[in-house]
Design an enzyme around this catalytic site. Structure first.
Site, PDB file in Angstrom:
ATOM      1  N   CYS A 192     -18.245  71.383 -30.294  1.00  0.00           N
ATOM      2  CA  CYS A 192     -19.655  71.690 -30.029  1.00  0.00           C
ATOM      3  C   CYS A 192     -19.982  71.655 -28.530  1.00  0.00           C
ATOM      4  O   CYS A 192     -20.710  72.515 -28.021  1.00  0.00           O
ATOM      5  CB  CYS A 192     -20.578  70.764 -30.804  1.00  0.00           C
ATOM      6  SG  CYS A 192     -20.222  69.007 -30.636  1.00  0.00           S
ATOM      7  N   ASP A 207     -28.178  75.347 -31.488  1.00  0.00           N
ATOM      8  CA  ASP A 207     -27.208  74.462 -32.129  1.00  0.00           C
ATOM      9  C   ASP A 207     -25.825  75.114 -32.165  1.00  0.00           C
ATOM     10  O   ASP A 207     -25.628  76.129 -32.844  1.00  0.00           O
ATOM     11  CB  ASP A 207     -27.680  74.154 -33.554  1.00  0.00           C
ATOM     12  CG  ASP A 207     -26.952  72.970 -34.167  1.00  0.00           C
ATOM     13  OD1 ASP A 207     -25.803  72.701 -33.742  1.00  0.00           O
ATOM     14  OD2 ASP A 207     -27.515  72.316 -35.060  1.00  0.00           O
ATOM     15  N   HIS A 221     -23.253  74.076 -33.700  1.00  0.00           N
ATOM     16  CA  HIS A 221     -22.522  73.717 -34.915  1.00  0.00           C
ATOM     17  C   HIS A 221     -22.591  74.801 -35.983  1.00  0.00           C
ATOM     18  O   HIS A 221     -21.962  74.667 -37.040  1.00  0.00           O
ATOM     19  CB  HIS A 221     -23.086  72.413 -35.493  1.00  0.00           C
ATOM     20  CG  HIS A 221     -23.038  71.265 -34.534  1.00  0.00           C
ATOM     21  ND1 HIS A 221     -24.092  70.954 -33.690  1.00  0.00           N
ATOM     22  CD2 HIS A 221     -22.062  70.367 -34.252  1.00  0.00           C
ATOM     23  CE1 HIS A 221     -23.772  69.911 -32.942  1.00  0.00           C
ATOM     24  NE2 HIS A 221     -22.540  69.536 -33.257  1.00  0.00           N
TER      25      HIS A 221
END
Length: 470
Positions: free
Chosen positions: A303, A427, A429
């Site tokens: 990440c 994000d 992820h």
């Protein structure tokens, strides 16, 4: 070299592209004679563009315009007095069959300017008998110069503009562009070598028009600083940001990016409504980098790498650097090169944090960063002023790492009077496809409250700083 400034408020845009062949025979290497011959060739090109053989074809449609034949238009349902916005009904979309019939599908409303793309073409046949060819032979040393000139003109149109009015303005801009190409080519000509001038369109800060600039092809941005400084002075721009680098050229809404990454998904979001609040956002263009892209399975450990790639894409797409976004291995190798990691780190699946992001930005891009420490997530709500100032002054994406997670902060909505705050989070992820609707609807790019952060975890933020260059 500025060609034209088209006032438009960025409404709909007529854009004509094509190529013109520049061919001339030089009987002498004398500079004055060469310039005279090239100028005469450009004069012939301008005459050709303003002749009855000039044709403008609306892309993905059956619409053809002869701008110099009293503005003749086909199909017959159209006329010179038809409003330009009617042309959208004739343009086929990817979902429609290509046919000669008018599309019944209504255009989807969008905040981005709609573009009507046209091809510049020339009639190659002429009515009447052709003259007999005449051949003559001369023995003389000469030089044949030949190159292709890229034509790219824009005219911004309003809802009341007719096809006739837009076509006439396009021809005027095209003629001016050829004059500017001539001056630019003569300026950069060496011996019998021609440097082709390439057009780029720029939208300047707080401007409502596009500016067209020519740069000599094959000459890197690093060698064009003097020309950019002249442009900054002409448009009264500060000399600490690269407004006129090629990477900052205006991206038309109907053009897709070839690398497959989504750009600026946050623009599809609605800003949160805070009492007496203001929104402070990332400035410019970035690419969304996340898990499982580039045929790389980094689910569960990459990440921070992806957040770093998003930041690197921002510096690339603002023209600060010309190198491509680094891969995971290149990031790891950079950390080995600066002495932060052992050689065995390259090719591993080890996490990195904000300090490593800071080190890689400095090593690979020459970019410095500030580190902001937050001892526990519950304190993130008090960081509105610092983040607002960052997005106002630097405008770069911010990497934040805490615990085993990393995210990218793209902005804040913050009220100085009430202290209320929302964070715009990208994000890394996410593991799905490049689907903007999924990414925004499911919150992979979205506004989050202070509760988004783990109240007991510590966080470090890496705030990249803009280089002061043009």
């Amino acid at each position: 070299m500025v060609v034209d400034t088209q006032p438009c408020d960025l409404g709909d845009i007529f854009r004509v592209r094509g190529s013109l062949e520049l061919k001339c025979l030089l009987d002498s290497t004398d500079v004055a004679l060469k310039q005279k011959t090239i100028s005469r060739t450009f004069e012939n090109l301008r005459s050709h563009v303003n002749s009855e053989s000039c044709v403008l074809r609306v892309r993905d449609s059956p619409v053809i315009i002869w701008p110099n034949q009293s503005v003749h238009v086909t199909p017959k349902e159209l006329s010179p007095s038809t409003l330009c916005e009617a042309l959208h009904q004739w343009i086929q979309t990817d979902e429609q069959e290509i046919s000669g019939k008018k599309s019944k599908k209504k255009s989807k409303k969008s905040s981005a300017p709609r573009v009507i793309n046209l091809n510049l073409m020339m009639d190659v046949t002429k009515p009447g008998p052709l003259p007999a060819p005449v051949l003559c032979r001369t023995i003389q040393k000469s030089y044949f110069l030949s190159t292709t000139l890229p034509v790219d003109c824009v005219v911004c149109i309003s809802s009341t503009d007719t096809i006739k009015a837009a076509s006439e303005r396009l021809l005027e801009v095209l003629t001016n562009q050829l004059c500017e190409m001539e001056r630019d080519m003569l300026r950069h000509m060496t011996g019998t070598t021609l440097t082709v001038p390439e057009p780029f369109h720029f939208l300047l800060p707080e401007a409502k028009d596009l500016v067209t600039v020519f740069y000599p092809s094959g000459v890197p941005d690093s060698q064009l600083e003097t020309q950019r400084k002249e442009l900054h002075r002409r448009f009264k721009l500060p000399e600490d940001r690269p407004y006129f680098r090629r990477a900052n050229a205006y991206h038309f809404a109907n053009e897709s990016y070839q690398d497959g990454y989504l750009r600026n998904p946050h623009l599809a979001l609605t800003h949160p409504n805070l009492d007496d609040g203001k929104v402070y956002l990332v400035q410019g263009v970035y690419s969304y980098h996340h898990y499982m892209q580039d045929r790389m399975d980094d689910n569960g450990w990459g990440c921070a790498y992806r957040s770093l790639q998003t930041i690197c894409s921002w510096f690339q797409q603002q023209g600060y650097v010309e190198r491509r976004v680094p891969t995971h291995k290149e990031i790891q190798q950079a950390l080995v090169d600066v002495g932060d990691k052992q050689a065995s780190f390259v090719g591993s699946r080890q996490w990195i944090g904000s300090f490593e992001v800071h080190a890689v930005l400095n090593q690979l891009l020459g970019v410095t960063s500030k580190i902001m420490f937050v001892s526990q997530g519950s304190e993130m709500a008090s960081k509105g002023r610092e983040l607002a100032n960052h997005f106002l002054s630097e405008g770069t994406p911010v990497m934040i790492g805490g615990g085993v997670l990393a995210h990218t902060i793209l902005g804040v909505a913050w009220s100085e009077t009430t202290g209320m705050i929302r964070f715009l989070i990208l994000d890394p992820h996410y593991t799905g496809a490049e689907d903007l609707h999924v990414i925004t609807d499911k919150g992979w790019c979205g506004w989050k409250g202070p509760e988004f952060w783990d109240a007991t975890a510590y966080y470090n933020m890496c705030l990249p700083q803009r280089p002061k260059v043009i």
